[in-house]
Design an enzyme around this catalytic site. Structure first.
Site, short mmCIF file in Angstrom:
data_model
loop_
_atom_site.label_atom_id
_atom_site.label_comp_id
_atom_site.label_asym_id
_atom_site.label_seq_id
_atom_site.Cartn_x
_atom_site.Cartn_y
_atom_site.Cartn_z
N GLU A 106 0.84 -1.22 0.00
CA GLU A 106 0.00 0.00 0.00
C GLU A 106 0.87 1.26 0.00
OE1 GLU A 106 -2.21 -1.48 3.45
OE2 GLU A 106 -4.02 -1.17 2.26
N GLU A 126 -3.87 -9.41 4.21
CA GLU A 126 -4.62 -9.06 5.40
C GLU A 126 -5.79 -10.01 5.69
OE1 GLU A 126 -3.50 -7.05 3.14
OE2 GLU A 126 -2.67 -5.24 4.04
N1 T1G Z 1 4.93 -7.34 11.34
C1 T1G Z 1 5.79 -7.72 12.30
N2 T1G Z 1 6.55 -8.84 12.25
C2 T1G Z 1 6.39 -9.61 11.17
C3 T1G Z 1 5.52 -9.29 10.11
C4 T1G Z 1 4.77 -8.09 10.22
N3 T1G Z 1 3.96 -7.68 9.27
N4 T1G Z 1 5.61 -10.27 9.19
C5 T1G Z 1 6.50 -11.16 9.66
N5 T1G Z 1 6.98 -10.77 10.85
C6 T1G Z 1 7.97 -11.46 11.66
C7 T1G Z 1 7.57 -12.86 12.05
O1 T1G Z 1 6.77 -12.81 13.22
C8 T1G Z 1 8.93 -13.49 12.29
O2 T1G Z 1 9.39 -12.94 13.53
C9 T1G Z 1 9.81 -12.85 11.23
O3 T1G Z 1 9.13 -11.64 10.84
C10 T1G Z 1 10.03 -13.70 10.03
O4 T1G Z 1 8.74 -14.09 9.58
C11 T1G Z 1 -2.75 -1.50 6.99
C12 T1G Z 1 -2.92 -3.53 8.58
C13 T1G Z 1 6.73 -11.35 5.44
C14 T1G Z 1 6.34 -13.32 3.91
O5 T1G Z 1 0.35 -10.33 6.91
O6 T1G Z 1 3.64 -13.35 5.44
O7 T1G Z 1 -0.33 -4.49 6.64
O8 T1G Z 1 9.75 -15.10 14.72
O9 T1G Z 1 9.16 -16.55 9.76
O10 T1G Z 1 8.93 -17.09 6.04
O11 T1G Z 1 -3.37 -2.94 5.31
O12 T1G Z 1 6.32 -13.26 7.62
O13 T1G Z 1 11.64 -14.00 13.49
O14 T1G Z 1 10.72 -12.95 15.61
O15 T1G Z 1 7.21 -15.64 8.41
O16 T1G Z 1 10.55 -15.18 5.40
C15 T1G Z 1 0.06 -7.67 6.53
C16 T1G Z 1 2.81 -11.46 7.30
C17 T1G Z 1 0.07 -7.02 7.86
C18 T1G Z 1 2.64 -10.34 6.31
C19 T1G Z 1 8.16 -13.37 5.63
N6 T1G Z 1 1.29 -8.37 6.34
N7 T1G Z 1 4.13 -11.98 7.20
O17 T1G Z 1 8.10 -14.78 5.65
O18 T1G Z 1 9.61 -15.30 7.64
S1 T1G Z 1 -1.46 -6.22 8.12
C20 T1G Z 1 1.32 -9.70 6.57
C21 T1G Z 1 4.42 -12.94 6.27
C22 T1G Z 1 -1.33 -4.80 7.22
C23 T1G Z 1 -2.42 -2.78 6.31
C24 T1G Z 1 -2.57 -3.96 7.21
C25 T1G Z 1 5.80 -13.48 6.34
C26 T1G Z 1 6.75 -12.84 5.32
P1 T1G Z 1 10.45 -13.80 14.39
P2 T1G Z 1 8.61 -15.50 8.86
P3 T1G Z 1 9.35 -15.66 6.12
#
Ligand code: T1G
Length: 701
Positions: A106, A126
């Site tokens: 975004e 999301e």
């Molecule tokens: N925020 C904080 N920490 C995150 C994170 C995030 N968005 N995504 C991943 N982590 C942390 C995760 O907990 C882990 O932490 C580490 O990163 C590695 O993750 C307004 C409101 C990005 C594809 O849903 O799909 O934006 O255990 O083991 O396999 O519209 O993480 O190492 O301490 O999964 O390489 C939307 C979710 C948020 C993305 C990486 N975004 N993340 O995958 O590593 S809502 C998501 C993923 C939003 C807006 C709305 C995957 C990844 P730790 P991992 P990976």
């Protein structure tokens, strides 16, 4: 130190988001970006701005750790950041690489131009967290990619590789290799060629029949979204991008986001997201513990479990030797593995050539000599301690030094098994769930002497063979089965008190369970539980049990495998059919006990089953058998068919309220005290439960 690094390359200012691990757009980073934009704006020598991400992602989106905390919405919130970018009087170019997800995408959509490197994962995931893109994604994405592609991405949350957007307006360039130099060069071109400040918001959504398509989308999504409200709200938000002016659409999107982020379903999905990742963390085992190499594996036992376990290794490309005592059992086991692969290939889930590739990785043998050099050996023989003793004494003799000796036992004492060897530090439990090649859950049972590197290696191996590894201490039944025993006891008591098997199953399946206790028992085999209860009657004579399950087994009604159990089954079919024989058996048993059957409500059925799990889970937590409540939830979500939209038994209790739960337990105890053969002590609240209640806390706080 700001989480947005600022440097100038000639007339281009480069803002690098730097908030490991994935540049989550938390409050600090959002503020850093805005401050950097202001700095670039105030500097006349800067003619254009490039935004990129440090490390392994452009940005993984909003920092989900901030959800439901004041920081999540604190200004500058993501909307403000994106508005500042879009309103900038100098062109802002996004240099997208690796991952641009959620708020990360975004933010890129608010830029005037976007350059991506190939292979980048682009997503608005999301919906998988029970919400919807809340910073303009539902309004901007359909303006730069075809409506159907945008809607599909938003409703499924699935990532799409950057190169798939060739020909759309999402990326102005898609480059191989390092995106930053390309983005800086593009920025220079924007300035020299005076390409202006194009805004995605000014574009129109193009589709030949948008309303017709959206109605089709609504019907499709409504049919599959069942327990989750978010997918349908996603469709409505995208519909607003078609029917409303941009600002109105943003308001509609915001309303949807704020509604969804408060829903229990979203809380459950976020809980599962973090719970999965937390499970791999073992407090007293440093993340950088050196691992033992796992290049080859061996499995002892070619039965249902042994065969399924071997397939996991072959699926991960790890050569595995399967050892079986007799030829006929070995051939049968290997034949079943081949048939499984052939069926999977028939369904198109693997290519036909994969069948041979994977079978080539599985080497059958009847000689221990052939497994001596395996890096890990998993015993999957009959669930009987003397048999385990024979196997582990042999493994101790044969296996190379440093090999991991794992047992697939589902309830037996791993410390006793370790004591059969002279290397207890190399012994661990790896409890697979049947069918072992399908179920994601792997309970990793840590013995008192299990070495830390063995534990860390096994946890890493779990991820490699696509299992969700959850650590359990040693106790009877570990975590999952110890809790399910209390669940089954309550199910049996409810039959004695007045319920039918189908009523109990239907009630819990209505809540979202994949299968109720009696259908599940008929599937797993009623004799499995019977065997354990007979052992328990000797070990724990103090513990009371309902007796209907035993009576069912005494009739040889072991479930699907004998054509009848709590239900009856037509030959070759799995449909559970109510059986009057069972009703009569239950009625006679009630009479014997002097119980006048009563009507049980679904609410009582559901909460006696779930709170029986939770109360035992609280004891497991207190004893340190489970490291955290979310581990227990992950076990139930991935191994026992607990409904994902409820987040697991411990989260269910948190959302129900521990105070309310204890009140219900007292009600159940009072009822049990008045019921012949009832067991009020089953409802004595675990001390941890009372402690948390006193503190006004939940299990997952
Ligand atoms: N925020 C904080 N920490 C995150 C994170 C995030 N968005 N995504 C991943 N982590 C942390 C995760 O907990 C882990 O932490 C580490 O990163 C590695 O993750 C307004 C409101 C990005 C594809 O849903 O799909 O934006 O255990 O083991 O396999 O519209 O993480 O190492 O301490 O999964 O390489 C939307 C979710 C948020 C993305 C990486 N975004 N993340 O995958 O590593 S809502 C998501 C993923 C939003 C807006 C709305 C995957 C990844 P730790 P991992 P990976």
């Amino acid at each position: 130190m700001s989480q947005a690094r600022y440097e100038q390359q000639g007339e281009v200012a480069v803002i690098t988001m730097d908030n490991p691990p994935v540049n989550g757009l938390g409050f600090e980073l959002r503020r850093g970006i805005v401050e950097s934009l202001m700095r670039a704006k105030a500097d006349d020598s800067v003619k254009a701005v490039v935004i990129t991400g440090a490390g392994r992602a452009f940005s993984g989106g909003a920092d989900i750790r901030e959800f439901n905390t004041p920081k999540a919405l604190a200004e500058p919130n993501l909307h403000t950041v994106i508005r500042e970018i879009e309103a900038s009087n100098k062109p802002v170019i996004a240099a997208v690489h690796s991952v641009a997800m959620g708020g990360g995408l975004e933010l890129a959509l608010g830029c005037h131009f976007r350059i991506a490197s190939t292979g980048a994962q682009i997503a608005l995931p999301e919906v998988k967290l029970g919400i919807l893109p809340g910073a303009g994604g539902t309004q901007r994405l359909p303006r730069v990619v075809p409506l159907e592609m945008a809607l599909n991405m938003i409703v499924t949350g699935e990532p799409v590789k950057s190169e798939k957007f060739k020909g759309t307006r999402l990326f102005d360039e898609i480059v191989e290799g390092d995106v930053l130099p390309a983005a800086i060069a593009f920025a220079r071109k924007v300035v020299t060629d005076k390409l202006g400040l194009p805004k995605v918001r000014d574009l129109k959504v193009v589709h030949p029949n948008p309303q017709g398509y959206l109605q089709f989308a609504r019907n499709t999504v409504r049919a599959v979204a069942r327990n989750f409200p978010a997918p349908l709200r996603c469709v409505e938000a995208v519909a607003a991008s078609v029917s409303m002016p941009f600002e109105e659409g943003i308001k509609a999107e915001r309303a949807g986001f704020l509604d969804l982020v408060q829903t229990p379903e979203s809380r459950a999905l976020r809980h599962a997201f973090f719970g999965e990742r937390a499970a791999a963390k073992i407090p007293d085992v440093p993340a950088d513990t050196p691992l033992r190499p796992i290049e080859t594996a061996a499995v002892v036992g070619a039965g249902t479990m042994g065969g399924g376990i071997a397939m996991n290794f072959a699926n991960a490309g790890i050569p595995v030797t399967v050892l079986e005592a007799n030829k006929e059992a070995l051939d049968r086991g290997i034949g079943i593995i081949r048939r499984n692969y052939e069926n999977t290939a028939k369904k198109g889930r693997i290519k036909p050539e994969d069948v041979e590739k994977r079978m080539a990785l599985i080497r059958p043998t009847m000689s221990y000599d052939d497994i001596r050099n395996a890096d890990i050996v998993i015993e999957a023989v009959f669930e009987d301690m003397p048999v385990k003793e024979t196997v582990f004494k042999k493994l101790n003799e044969v296996m190379k030094a440093g090999a991991i000796l794992a047992s697939n036992t589902s309830t037996l004492d791993v410390d006793k098994i370790a004591a059969f060897t002279k290397r207890p530090q190399d012994v661990i439990g790896t409890h697979f769930f049947s069918p072992a090649n399908v179920m994601r859950l792997l309970e990793i049972v840590r013995g008192a002497k299990t070495a830390k590197d063995v534990l860390a290696t096994t946890m890493k191996l779990a991820a490699r063979i696509r299992k969700l590894g959850v650590v359990s201490g040693v106790c009877d039944g570990f975590i999952g089965n110890r809790m399910i025993e209390q669940y089954s006891r309550q199910a049996g008591y409810m039959l004695e008190e007045g319920a039918t098997p189908q009523q109990v199953d239907r009630a819990i399946e209505k809540l979202g369970f994949a299968m109720g206790p009696f259908r599940m028992s008929d599937l797993a085999g009623n004799d499995v539980g019977w065997y354990i209860r007979k052992r328990r009657y000797v070990e724990r004579p103090d513990m009371k049990y309902p007796k209907i399950a035993d009576k069912i087994c005494e009739l040889g009604r072991f479930g699907q495998k004998t054509g009848a159990g709590f239900y009856r089954y037509e030959p070759g079919k799995r449909d559970a059919i109510a059986d009057p024989v069972v009703d009569e058996l239950i009625a006679a048993h009630r009479k014997e006990l002097g119980i006048t059957p009563r009507k049980l409500t679904d609410d009582e059925i559901v909460h006696r089953l779930i709170f029986a799990l939770v109360n035992e889970g609280a004891k497991i937590l207190e004893e340190g058998i489970a490291m955290r409540a979310s581990d227990i939830d992950m076990i139930y979500l991935s191994g026992y068919g607990f409904p994902l939209h409820r987040g697991g038994p411990m989260l269910y209790a948190d959302m129900y309220g521990l105070y309310n739960m204890v009140n219900r337990m007292n009600e159940f105890a009072a009822r049990a005290a008045q019921t012949p053969n009832g067991d009020p002590s089953a409802w004595t609240p675990a001390p941890l439960l009372l402690k948390l209640l006193e503190q006004g806390k939940g299990f997952n706080d």
